[in-house]
Scaffold this motif. Structure first.
Motif, short mmCIF file in Angstrom:
data_model
loop_
_atom_site.label_atom_id
_atom_site.label_comp_id
_atom_site.label_asym_id
_atom_site.label_seq_id
_atom_site.Cartn_x
_atom_site.Cartn_y
_atom_site.Cartn_z
N GLN A 36 44.23 42.29 30.41
CA GLN A 36 43.29 42.04 31.49
C GLN A 36 43.42 43.12 32.56
O GLN A 36 42.81 43.02 33.60
CB GLN A 36 43.55 40.68 32.11
CG GLN A 36 43.15 39.53 31.21
CD GLN A 36 43.47 38.21 31.85
OE1 GLN A 36 44.47 37.60 31.51
NE2 GLN A 36 42.65 37.79 32.78
N TYR A 66 40.90 42.14 35.74
CA TYR A 66 39.56 41.55 35.67
C TYR A 66 39.58 40.23 34.93
O TYR A 66 40.55 39.92 34.24
CB TYR A 66 38.57 42.53 35.03
CG TYR A 66 38.86 42.86 33.59
CD1 TYR A 66 38.19 42.20 32.57
CD2 TYR A 66 39.79 43.81 33.24
CE1 TYR A 66 38.45 42.48 31.24
CE2 TYR A 66 40.06 44.11 31.92
CZ TYR A 66 39.38 43.44 30.92
OH TYR A 66 39.65 43.72 29.60
N SER A 67 38.52 39.45 35.09
CA SER A 67 38.41 38.15 34.43
C SER A 67 38.51 38.33 32.91
O SER A 67 37.97 39.29 32.35
CB SER A 67 37.08 37.48 34.78
OG SER A 67 37.02 37.22 36.14
N ALA A 70 35.09 38.57 30.94
CA ALA A 70 34.02 39.20 31.71
C ALA A 70 33.52 40.47 31.02
O ALA A 70 34.23 41.10 30.24
CB ALA A 70 34.54 39.56 33.09
N VAL A 84 31.53 45.76 33.73
CA VAL A 84 31.65 44.48 34.43
C VAL A 84 30.98 44.58 35.79
O VAL A 84 30.77 45.67 36.32
CB VAL A 84 33.12 44.06 34.62
CG1 VAL A 84 33.82 43.86 33.32
CG2 VAL A 84 33.88 45.04 35.48
N ARG A 85 30.65 43.42 36.37
CA ARG A 85 30.20 43.38 37.75
C ARG A 85 31.44 43.49 38.64
O ARG A 85 32.54 43.07 38.25
CB ARG A 85 29.49 42.06 38.06
CG ARG A 85 28.12 41.96 37.46
CD ARG A 85 27.47 40.65 37.94
NE ARG A 85 26.11 40.57 37.46
CZ ARG A 85 25.06 40.98 38.16
NH1 ARG A 85 25.22 41.48 39.36
NH2 ARG A 85 23.85 40.89 37.66
N SER A 87 32.18 41.72 41.04
CA SER A 87 32.68 40.37 41.32
C SER A 87 33.59 39.84 40.21
O SER A 87 34.33 38.88 40.43
CB SER A 87 31.52 39.41 41.55
OG SER A 87 30.70 39.35 40.40
N ASP A 88 33.56 40.45 39.01
CA ASP A 88 34.46 40.05 37.92
C ASP A 88 35.84 40.69 38.04
O ASP A 88 36.75 40.36 37.30
CB ASP A 88 33.85 40.39 36.57
CG ASP A 88 32.65 39.54 36.25
OD1 ASP A 88 32.61 38.37 36.69
OD2 ASP A 88 31.72 40.03 35.57
#
Length: 94
Positions: A36, A66-67, A70, A84-85, A87-88
């Motif tokens: 991750q 990161y998530s 995601a 990814v965005r 926000s992720d």
């Protein structure tokens, strides 16, 4: 790399998963958990995304967490990337 993200998107590349545990046990590729942690390769411009003003807080070269599920995985020139965005992205590793 020829990927230029748009809006609040970020292009990242996974860092390699640990080969051995803290106890010294060598892991096979099937036993390794998907990492991750990744390195940021490119960052979109931010701006007005979905009617909201978005400021980009990450930059190329940073290591991030990161998530787990995601993003969108893409393969370009034999390399695997994830888009990814922002926000992720959960945290920046310093």
């Amino acid at each position: 790399m020829n990927i230029k993200p748009l809006g609040d998107r970020v292009v990242i590349k996974n860092l390699e998963a640990e080969e051995t545990t803290k106890g010294g046990i060598v892991l096979t590729s099937a036993a390794k958990e998907k990492p991750q942690m990744a390195e940021v390769l490119a960052v979109g411009p931010g701006g007005n995304v979905d009617g909201k003003e978005v400021t980009m807080y990450v930059s190329a070269g940073q290591k991030v967490i990161y998530s787990k599920y995601a993003g969108t995985e893409v393969k370009l020139d034999g390399e695997d990337y994830i888009i990814v965005r922002q926000s992720d992205i959960l945290a920046v590793v310093e």
